[in-house]
Scaffold this motif. Structure first.
Motif, PDB file in Angstrom:
ATOM      1  N   ALA A 159      33.306  39.482  61.567  1.00 18.40           N
ATOM      2  CA  ALA A 159      32.711  40.785  61.291  1.00 18.40           C
ATOM      3  C   ALA A 159      32.489  41.542  62.588  1.00 18.40           C
ATOM      4  O   ALA A 159      32.725  42.750  62.675  1.00 18.40           O
ATOM      5  N   GLY A 160      32.089  40.810  63.631  1.00 21.39           N
ATOM      6  CA  GLY A 160      31.888  41.471  64.906  1.00 21.39           C
ATOM      7  C   GLY A 160      33.180  42.038  65.452  1.00 21.39           C
ATOM      8  O   GLY A 160      33.201  43.091  66.088  1.00 21.39           O
ATOM      9  N   LEU A 161      34.263  41.346  65.145  1.00 20.16           N
ATOM     10  CA  LEU A 161      35.539  41.745  65.706  1.00 20.16           C
ATOM     11  C   LEU A 161      36.190  42.878  64.916  1.00 20.16           C
ATOM     12  O   LEU A 161      36.566  43.902  65.475  1.00 20.16           O
ATOM     13  N   VAL A 162      36.317  42.685  63.597  1.00 21.34           N
ATOM     14  CA  VAL A 162      37.094  43.652  62.823  1.00 21.34           C
ATOM     15  C   VAL A 162      36.208  44.642  62.090  1.00 21.34           C
ATOM     16  O   VAL A 162      36.698  45.546  61.434  1.00 21.34           O
ATOM     17  N   GLY A 163      34.904  44.469  62.166  1.00 12.79           N
ATOM     18  CA  GLY A 163      34.039  45.511  61.629  1.00 12.79           C
ATOM     19  C   GLY A 163      33.719  45.394  60.147  1.00 12.79           C
ATOM     20  O   GLY A 163      33.080  46.268  59.596  1.00 12.79           O
ATOM     21  N   PHE A 164      34.196  44.361  59.479  1.00 17.24           N
ATOM     22  CA  PHE A 164      33.728  44.200  58.092  1.00 17.24           C
ATOM     23  C   PHE A 164      33.517  42.734  57.805  1.00 17.24           C
ATOM     24  O   PHE A 164      34.112  41.856  58.426  1.00 17.24           O
ATOM     25  N   ASP A 165      32.615  42.510  56.881  1.00 14.90           N
ATOM     26  CA  ASP A 165      32.234  41.170  56.493  1.00 14.90           C
ATOM     27  C   ASP A 165      33.072  40.815  55.266  1.00 14.90           C
ATOM     28  O   ASP A 165      32.919  41.409  54.211  1.00 14.90           O
ATOM     29  N   TRP A 166      34.008  39.859  55.428  1.00 12.02           N
ATOM     30  CA  TRP A 166      34.911  39.615  54.303  1.00 12.02           C
ATOM     31  C   TRP A 166      34.183  39.076  53.087  1.00 12.02           C
ATOM     32  O   TRP A 166      34.666  39.179  51.960  1.00 12.02           O
ATOM     33  N   SER A 167      32.997  38.493  53.289  1.00 11.34           N
ATOM     34  CA  SER A 167      32.300  37.988  52.108  1.00 11.34           C
ATOM     35  C   SER A 167      31.891  39.147  51.200  1.00 11.34           C
ATOM     36  O   SER A 167      31.803  38.993  49.989  1.00 11.34           O
ATOM     37  N   VAL A 168      31.669  40.323  51.803  1.00  4.87           N
ATOM     38  CA  VAL A 168      31.369  41.483  50.963  1.00  4.87           C
ATOM     39  C   VAL A 168      32.594  41.860  50.134  1.00  4.87           C
ATOM     40  O   VAL A 168      32.484  42.174  48.940  1.00  4.87           O
ATOM     41  N   ALA A 169      33.770  41.784  50.777  1.00  2.00           N
ATOM     42  CA  ALA A 169      34.995  42.076  50.031  1.00  2.00           C
ATOM     43  C   ALA A 169      35.129  41.111  48.854  1.00  2.00           C
ATOM     44  O   ALA A 169      35.496  41.506  47.746  1.00  2.00           O
ATOM     45  N   PHE A 170      34.790  39.841  49.086  1.00  2.00           N
ATOM     46  CA  PHE A 170      34.870  38.878  47.987  1.00  2.00           C
ATOM     47  C   PHE A 170      33.836  39.188  46.907  1.00  2.00           C
ATOM     48  O   PHE A 170      34.090  38.987  45.719  1.00  2.00           O
ATOM     49  N   ALA A 171      32.666  39.658  47.320  1.00  2.00           N
ATOM     50  CA  ALA A 171      31.654  40.012  46.313  1.00  2.00           C
ATOM     51  C   ALA A 171      32.176  41.126  45.418  1.00  2.00           C
ATOM     52  O   ALA A 171      32.052  41.066  44.187  1.00  2.00           O
ATOM     53  N   GLY A 202      38.430  36.177  34.082  1.00  2.68           N
ATOM     54  CA  GLY A 202      36.984  36.309  34.240  1.00  2.68           C
ATOM     55  C   GLY A 202      36.380  35.143  34.999  1.00  2.68           C
ATOM     56  O   GLY A 202      35.531  35.320  35.869  1.00  2.68           O
ATOM     57  N   HIS A 203      36.869  33.927  34.682  1.00  2.00           N
ATOM     58  CA  HIS A 203      36.309  32.756  35.359  1.00  2.00           C
ATOM     59  C   HIS A 203      36.674  32.732  36.838  1.00  2.00           C
ATOM     60  O   HIS A 203      35.909  32.219  37.651  1.00  2.00           O
ATOM     61  N   ALA A 204      37.847  33.296  37.172  1.00  2.00           N
ATOM     62  CA  ALA A 204      38.170  33.407  38.591  1.00  2.00           C
ATOM     63  C   ALA A 204      37.104  34.235  39.285  1.00  2.00           C
ATOM     64  O   ALA A 204      36.699  33.944  40.410  1.00  2.00           O
ATOM     65  N   GLY A 205      36.632  35.256  38.573  1.00  2.00           N
ATOM     66  CA  GLY A 205      35.573  36.082  39.144  1.00  2.00           C
ATOM     67  C   GLY A 205      34.326  35.273  39.424  1.00  2.00           C
ATOM     68  O   GLY A 205      33.698  35.423  40.478  1.00  2.00           O
ATOM     69  N   TYR A 206      33.969  34.362  38.497  1.00  2.00           N
ATOM     70  CA  TYR A 206      32.777  33.538  38.735  1.00  2.00           C
ATOM     71  C   TYR A 206      32.974  32.677  39.979  1.00  2.00           C
ATOM     72  O   TYR A 206      32.074  32.534  40.803  1.00  2.00           O
ATOM     73  N   ALA A 207      34.170  32.088  40.081  1.00  2.00           N
ATOM     74  CA  ALA A 207      34.392  31.191  41.209  1.00  2.00           C
ATOM     75  C   ALA A 207      34.390  31.953  42.531  1.00  2.00           C
ATOM     76  O   ALA A 207      33.999  31.414  43.555  1.00  2.00           O
ATOM     77  N   LEU A 208      34.823  33.212  42.488  1.00  2.00           N
ATOM     78  CA  LEU A 208      34.848  34.005  43.725  1.00  2.00           C
ATOM     79  C   LEU A 208      33.451  34.203  44.297  1.00  2.00           C
ATOM     80  O   LEU A 208      33.293  34.447  45.499  1.00  2.00           O
ATOM     81  N   ILE A 209      32.443  34.097  43.437  1.00  2.00           N
ATOM     82  CA  ILE A 209      31.066  34.246  43.933  1.00  2.00           C
ATOM     83  C   ILE A 209      30.814  33.262  45.066  1.00  2.00           C
ATOM     84  O   ILE A 209      30.098  33.560  46.015  1.00  2.00           O
ATOM     85  N   GLY A 210      31.443  32.087  44.941  1.00  2.00           N
ATOM     86  CA  GLY A 210      31.248  31.079  45.969  1.00  2.00           C
ATOM     87  C   GLY A 210      31.580  31.613  47.357  1.00  2.00           C
ATOM     88  O   GLY A 210      30.858  31.360  48.317  1.00  2.00           O
ATOM     89  N   LEU A 211      32.684  32.367  47.448  1.00  2.00           N
ATOM     90  CA  LEU A 211      33.060  32.907  48.748  1.00  2.00           C
ATOM     91  C   LEU A 211      32.235  34.124  49.113  1.00  2.00           C
ATOM     92  O   LEU A 211      31.977  34.383  50.289  1.00  2.00           O
ATOM     93  N   ALA A 212      31.809  34.842  48.070  1.00  2.00           N
ATOM     94  CA  ALA A 212      30.987  36.013  48.350  1.00  2.00           C
ATOM     95  C   ALA A 212      29.673  35.599  48.988  1.00  2.00           C
ATOM     96  O   ALA A 212      29.083  36.345  49.757  1.00  2.00           O
TER      97      ALA A 212
END
Lengths: 100, 670, 518, 161
Positions: free
Chosen positions: C296-308, C338-348
């Motif tokens: 995030a410091g380098l590229v300016g965005f927090d990828w976990s937000v993208a996953f959220a 839909g379930h993929a969405g639930y699992a993505l929470i883990g990365l978010a």
């Protein structure tokens, strides 16, 4: 020798030309070729960056990507063949029996 | 675990074993697989009595049985909590489950129903879930079995799946209660996340944690006491769904599509009781939040009145009983909301007995009537089926709150508790007033039901020659009839107040005086936490007499009104009955006028309005939620055109959007 | 403690090796009698191989392979760090092996009469090998190759009913989008290589975190911070490539079509094992190579937000679309989105506090999901085998004629909906709890709303099989041994997961903790 | 072979704008990156030999810091096997006594190109579209495919009967 920006821009251009093909052409073979263009854009990048960094990692990986592209084409042709046998066309916009 | 409590898990496991046996080999067993269920619930009943005796002997248990899994922050486990409250509930639940199993021999087997193993397996699982819910020592376990209870009711209400209405009633019951349960789930998780524990009792309970957190901590940006209110209300969502309180009560009348013994089980001992029992179980937590208590009281009072008015216009005997259930649970909620923990539990236990009695009685009538449920097609059954009549009458009088039947004592105590709090709290007073008015309607619809069903002349062929009912039906009725008569003796609070006799047994029981108790789970401890003040009119004695006189008077007025309105061999419907009344009551003209006005001018419009509201607004909202999601789904599916090029374009669009947004954010373009 | 480490280190890849070798064995059996394939032998070998892989994986897990020293045998790094065997890898190898075994058993009946028996099973096994390798891949090179190894056979498997329009159409769409996404993925790899100069994941992380101004391997002057744009675009493109494999928005479009058209056991295979493998790559690549804060410091965005964002979008789109389907298989396909969405929470949740809890919960969900979702698709396979039709209405009244299978179906549906006390409830509950702990209130809210909605369409299917009158009378239904066995095994596991949740939760949490702290 | 279509060129090219926009983004990023000069390779380096060493993990012989590729080399061998297997399955024509339709779905099939009369529905087929029309090369009209529900009515069960 061209500056590194030149190669990266070239590959970005190639990538987007491939993409343009995918988005505008309906022929499955054209689709396949367009994907190949995109993959090869990546290979150009890899090779250029290998020189840029002074490691051969990118070059070797580029070879692997070429090999994989060939494998993908083989399967793609197989699928297009069965597509033709079933639908009598290789227009990708025809098979739309499943949607919504 | 030590001593007698070593056997406690068996109470829960017996019905589960019966379920498994019936499911697997039920079709090879005699009586459609009823025997394992009867034996198991009988065993549970016996063991429950043993547990109650153990509690009476001064022992309790709060033990961990099985640890699900642990994280550094929290442990999820199954455990047993047997204290006076759960011991009493165990006895009642297993008793009614046992009697329902027996009664089913008449209702299902004798009627040649098919699919009996499925039925008895469902009953077994249902009983198991409820018993496990009763002994749960933590909120997660409660939630799990709460849900399982809902699932079982789904299966049993839909038992006659061939009909059109049963499946949809089952689904409605399931979905509406699930809707409430989602709030419950959020509440459970919120409690777990904020206190790190879900146990009901002991030093590590969330109640203790919340108590110590108040005035010192904040959770998620809220003060601890606000947070207690929020989480308490979230859990209450589940209670409102399961205990069929306004506005999530709509599933209950529809649930009548299930077999009648199942209705008895649902209304008296399991599904609906689960909600109020949960409030009682975690009463210490609610006691911390005056707001949550006020909401409970108000919802309860309103539901009591709202449902009682609707009971007055229903023609189906089971429908009348269904609305009466909603209304009676309103009383229990009111009691809990005013801090009348004992009164609420008292009414819960009493209601379990007399409502099971009424449903089984209605079941007997329905068999006799060849599965006719419309009261207008009955009549004159009094002579033909005396056992049913007298036990049903006992249940009705208990429901109506006529002295000396059990319902009078508990309802009176509820109203008394509400009154003394209400005198200083206007909102509670409003709830009290609604509940008091509901007494009148209760008396009215109860007696109307008795009159139409059993009195007068038979109004159909079936009523002239009723089908005989078997002994398995009569015995439960007789047992419950006696209990409905004497059940009030559990807690003769007014006599204690007035005459100074030590007869409030249930209060002492729940307070752990002379019996076992768990720290912090006693009436005393709760009373100290609840913030209400008490006021009296004419001293405590005067208020007792006033309250009792008011409720009894109103009950008698309602009952008397119905008695006269639906008298005679051929009672007429509601309004057009003026003619037939004339010859009966020429001399009492004003009385007549007044009664008819009551019936036509007050009761009917109110009842009709409630009914219409029920049919349109509530169901409309529920349906609306469904259509919104369907509409949204329709929109979304249009994206899926089937054209692979379109998909590619959408993919690239997504990539592009991500790149532009993130790139501008990250300053890549400079 | 058992000592598996006396074997050569490469043996740590046991499950993947066993799967690959079984594929070769199947080749041999098939080439011995190419025209009269012995279905039983082929399916049996496949199932036995997968179960052996499962056994090896379980053995390693018990023996502590992948558990950091001193408690266990240590994380095993192979081929100069190109592959790594840790708990996460073993966990997903188990998932793959289980699903492969179930699919192989079910296919014995389902694929009866198909001319390409040997090829079918060998392709299944090769794809499974690819998925197992994905679990261990620790370099963008191996990630990409393993991904292709999993994908290429899958394309052919989807289209294997070659004269069936649905199957061919599904194969075509799956292939075209797959090829597109792998082109995007490899382009992303090339950009990450350009920015960091390395491809091995831990080296990439080193390049990102260490601000030395030097190339990590050569020591030449190279300033990663100056290449932030390339790195950022590369990460987004990798994200998209992974989204394809996990059927997440915006690359979920192929999923409904591919699952609907594919032979049902293959749909089960893809939606369970292949999806899980996609997630292991997502977890591995993002947590190992791109540490949240440094990146995030380098590229300016927090990828976990993208996953959220993707998580919420994926679960919402999947569930809403599933709610309006008439075709059961397609409903399941959307529900799996839909379930993929639930699992993505883990990365978010990785960027937030309590991250190992959220990630662990996501792993548990994928584990439970492997059973319940495979089971649900296998029921569809059974229905296709019976020839009863594909819509909800066609399933009406099946409960009376095939009660055991329908009980299993009920278990799957209620578990997918997250009703206690089934396995699906626990994992969703933990996800919900974890996301609250991590402070992701919005994601938690979306999770609850979506689960509530999902109950609507899952219970609709339950209602159809048990409560509705059948439209037409299909006569008596066969009870194919293989399909029934697989179905019942999946149902039993979905239920048994409940008391056995402790060990699963432990290993999932350990795996999550290990991958986050390494 | 794409069929001629009466679709105006401009509307077909609209999605192409996305590609052009993407190029814009890429170009902006590339221009915004501070590239240094090439590091390059030593003059006497044999790139071919170096690649060979990388493929077999002979790290001690390497002169550049190239990552190891032995496992990738093994892996791609398997991938190519798989691709060969997969493409053969798809491309082979079945003999007269062979079927690619599982026997549970014993309905009619669109066996290869010469069998144009056959009905195209099958077990997992998305809809009952008349096979003959398609093979004549007519574009799929909206009416034929618009209603998946209508197609659903013709189930595999129907075929099997």
């Amino acid at each position: 020798m061209m500056a590194i920006e030149g190669y990266v821009l070239l590959s970005a251009g190639l990538f987007c030309i491939g993409l343009f093909g995918i988005l505008t052409r309906r022929n499955a073979l054209m689709f396949l070729m367009a994907v190949e263009l995109m993959v090869n854009a990546a290979v150009i990048n890899l090779v250029a960056f290998a020189l840029y960094h002074g490691t051969l990692t990118g070059q070797v990986f580029g070879l692997f990507v070429l090999g994989l592209a060939a494998a993908e084409v083989a399967i793609g042709l197989g699928i297009i063949l069965v597509l033709y046998r079933n639908f009598g066309t290789i227009d990708v916009s025809v098979p739309t029996t499943m949607r919504w | 675990m030590e001593g007698l409590f070593t056997f406690a898990p068996a109470i829960v496991l017996f019905p589960l074993v019966a379920f498994a046996i019936t499911l697997l080999v039920g079709r090879y067993l005699p009586l459609g697989g009823a025997i394992p269920g009867i034996v198991a619930t009988g065993g549970s009943l016996a063991l429950s009595l043993v547990m109650a005796a153990a509690v009476a002997g001064g022992e309790t248990t709060n033990e961990l049985v099985y640890t699900w899994f642990e994280t550094p922050e929290i442990t999820f486990h199954f455990g047993l909590l047997i204290d006076p409250l759960s011991a009493a509930m165990l006895v009642v639940v297993s008793l009614i489950a046992f009697l329902v199993h027996v009664f089913s021999l008449s209702y299902m087997n004798a009627e040649g129903e098919t699919g009996l193993p499925r039925y008895y397996a469902g009953l077994g699982l249902f009983t198991f879930s409820m018993l496990a819910f009763v002994v749960a020592d933590n909120l997660l376990m409660s939630f799990v079995f709460f849900e399982l209870v809902g699932l079982c009711s789904f299966l049993l209400i839909g038992f006659w799946y061939r009909t059109k209405s049963a499946p949809s009633a089952a689904k409605k019951a399931f979905l509406v209660t699930r809707f409430g349960d989602f709030f419950f789930l959020i509440g459970v998780v919120a409690i777990a996340a904020s206190y790190g524990t879900l146990s009901f009792a002991g030093d590590a309970s969330f109640v203790t944690a919340a108590e110590s957190a108040i005035d010192s901590e904040t959770f998620f940006g809220f003060d601890a006491d606000t947070w207690v209110t929020i989480t308490g209300l979230l859990v209450l969502g589940g209670v409102i769904g399961k205990s069929a309180q306004f506005p999530l009560h709509t599933w209950l009348p529809d649930a009548m599509e299930g077999p009648t013994p199942v209705s008895a089980l649902i209304h008296a001992a399991t599904m609906v009781a689960a909600g109020v029992y949960l409030v009682a179980r975690m009463f210490g937590y609610y006691a911390l939040s005056p707001t949550a208590l006020a909401v409970i009281a108000f919802v309860g009072g309103f539901t009591a009145l709202f449902a009682a008015t609707m009971g007055c216009v229903k023609d189906d005997v089971k429908q009348v009983l269904a609305y009466s259930t909603i209304s009676q649970y309103g009383y229990m909620m009111l009691a809990m909301g005013v801090g009348g923990y004992v009164a609420g539990v008292f009414h819960l236990l009493n209601h379990a007995v007399f409502k099971a009695l009424l449903f089984l009685g209605a079941g007997a009538v329905i068999i006799a009537m060849h599965h006719e449920q419309d009261m207008w097609k009955m009549g004159g059954l009094k002579e033909q089926m005396p056992v049913t009549y007298y036990s049903f009458l006992a249940g009705s009088l208990a429901l109506a709150g006529i002295i000396p039947f059990s319902g009078f004592w508990s309802k009176d105590e509820v109203l008394y508790d509400a009154l003394i709090v209400g005198l200083s709290e206007p909102l509670i007073l409003a709830a009290y007033a609604m509940a008091l008015l509901a007494v009148f309607f209760t008396g009215f619809y109860t007696i109307r039901m008795v009159r139409l069903t059993f009195h007068g002349e038979p109004r159909s062929e079936a009523a002239e020659s009723p089908h005989a009912i078997g002994l398995p039906a009569k015995i439960p009725l007789a047992v419950l009839g006696v209990l409905a008569l004497v059940g009030g003796a559990m807690n003769l609070k007014p006599l204690e107040e007035l005459a100074g006799l030590e007869v409030a047994f249930l209060e002492r029981w729940l307070d752990g005086q002379g019996v076992g108790s768990v720290d912090g789970l006693t009436y005393h401890a709760y009373s100290e936490t609840v913030h209400y003040g008490h006021e009296y009119i004419g001293g405590p004695e005067g208020t007792v007499i006033l309250s009792a006189a008011l409720s009894l008077g109103l009950a008698l007025a309602g009952a008397g009104l119905a008695w006269t309105l639906y008298s005679g061999p051929e009672p007429t419907r509601h309004t057009e009955r003026l003619g037939s009344l004339r010859d009966l009551a020429v001399a009492n003209y004003y009385q007549d006028e007044y009664q008819v006005w009551l019936a036509r001018g007050l009761t009917l419009p109110l009842a009709r309005a409630s009914d219409r509201f029920d049919q349109t607004a509530i169901d409309g909202v529920v349906d609306g939620v469904g259509s919104v999601s369907r509409f949204g789904g329709e929109r979304l599916r249009r994206l899926q055109t089937g054209q692979v090029t379109d998909y590619a374009a959408l993919v690239i669009l997504g990539v592009l959007a991500l790149l532009v947004v993130l790139g501008i954010n990250g300053g890549w373009f400079l | 403690m058992i000592e598996p480490v006396q074997l050569p280190d490469a043996a740590a890849l046991g499950p993947a090796l066993v799967l690959g070798l079984t594929a070769l064995v199947v080749f041999v059996f098939d080439s011995a009698r190419p025209h009269e394939p012995d279905r039983g032998l082929l399916a049996g070998t496949t199932a036995a191989g997968s179960l052996l892989a499962l056994g090896v994986g379980v053995w390693y897990m018990i023996a502590g392979v992948g558990v950091p020293e001193p408690d266990g045998a240590g994380v095993i790094s192979l081929f100069d760090g190109q592959l790594v065997v840790d708990q996460l890898a073993l966990f997903f190898m188990l998932v793959t092996a289980i699903v492969t075994a179930l699919v192989a058993i079910a296919s014995y009946d389902y694929m009866d009469g198909h001319a390409h028996q040997g090829e079918y099973y060998s392709l299944v096994l090769l794809a499974a090998t690819g998925m197992a390798t994905m679990a261990a891949a620790n370099s963008l090179v191996t990630v990409f190759l393993a991904l292709e190894l999993a994908s290429l056979p899958s394309y052919a498997l989807v289209a294997i009913l070659k004269d069936n329009r649905g199957s061919v159409e599904a194969g075509l769409k799956y292939f075209l989008l797959g090829a597109l996404s792998s082109a995007i993925f490899v382009y992303g790899i090339s950009l990450v290589y350009g920015a960091t100069g390395v491809l091995q994941l831990d080296l990439v992380a080193e390049a990102i975190t260490g601000e030395t101004g030097q190339h990590v391997l050569t020591g030449n002057a190279h300033d990663v911070a100056g290449h932030d744009g390339l790195l950022g675009v590369g990460i987004v493109l990798l994200l998209v490539g992974i989204a394809f494999k996990t059927a997440s928005v915006p690359l979920h479009f192929w999923a409904p079509e591919a699952y609907e058209g594919a032979p049902a056991p293959i749909a089960a295979f893809l939606s369970s094992a292949s999806k899980a493998a996609g997630f292991v790559i997502a977890i591995r690549v993002f947590t190992t190579a791109f540490p949240v804060e440094a990146t995030a410091g380098l590229v300016g965005f927090d990828w976990s937000v993208a996953f959220a964002v993707l998580a919420v979008a994926t679960m919402t789109i999947g569930n809403f679309a599933a709610a309006v389907q008439e075709n059961v298989k397609r409903m399941l396909a959307y529900s799996s989105v839909g379930h993929a969405g639930y699992a993505l929470i883990g990365l978010a949740g990785v960027g937030a506090g309590a991250n190992e809890l959220v990630l662990g919960a996501a792993l548990m969900h994928l584990f439970v999901y492997a059973f319940m979702n495979t089971g649900a698709f296998l029921f569809v396979a059974l229905a296709e085998y019976w020839g009863v039709g594909r819509t909800f209405a066609d399933y009406n009244g099946l409960g009376r004629r095939a009660p055991i299978a329908c009980v299993a179906l009920t278990v799957f549906m209620f578990s997918l909906a997250g009703i206690p006390p089934l396995g699906g409830f626990l994992s969703k509950y933990l996800l919900f709890w974890g996301s609250l702990q991590a402070g992701m209130l919005f994601v938690a809210g979306a999770l609850v709303v979506n689960s509530a909605l999902s109950l609507y369409y899952y219970s609709r299917l339950v209602k159809a099989v048990w409560f509705e009158e059948p439209v037409t009378d299909h006569g008596s239904l066969a009870q194919p041994v293989g399909l029934y066995a697989a179905l019942i095994a999946a149902a039993v596991m979905t239920v048994v997961v409940l008391p056995g949740f402790g060990p699963i939760a432990d290993s999932a949490l350990d795996a999550a903790t290990a991958v986050l702290t390494s | 072979m794409s069929r001629p279509r009466l679709v105006s060129l401009s509307s077909r090219l609209v999605p192409g704008l996305l590609a052009i926009a993407l190029f814009g983004v890429f170009a902006a990023v590339v221009v915004g990156t501070d590239f240094a000069g090439y590091v390059g390779f030593p003059d006497e380096l044999s790139v071919t030999a170096e690649i060979g060493y990388a493929l077999f993990d002979f790290t001690e012989l390497q002169e550049t810091n190239t990552e190891s590729f032995l496992v990738s080399f093994l892996l791609i061998a398997v991938v190519l096997d798989a691709a060969l297997d997969a493409s053969l399955v798809l491309a082979t024509r079945e003999g007269p006594d062979e079927s690619v339709r599982p026997s549970a779905f014993d309905g009619p099939s669109t066996r290869s190109t010469d069998d144009t009369e056959a009905n195209g529905t099958a077990a997992t087929d998305g809809g009952a579209v008349d096979g003959a029309t398609k093979i004549d090369g007519e574009p799929a009209s909206e009416a034929e495919t618009a209603s998946p529900t209508a197609g659903d009515a013709t189930t595999d069960g129907g075929d099997g009967a």
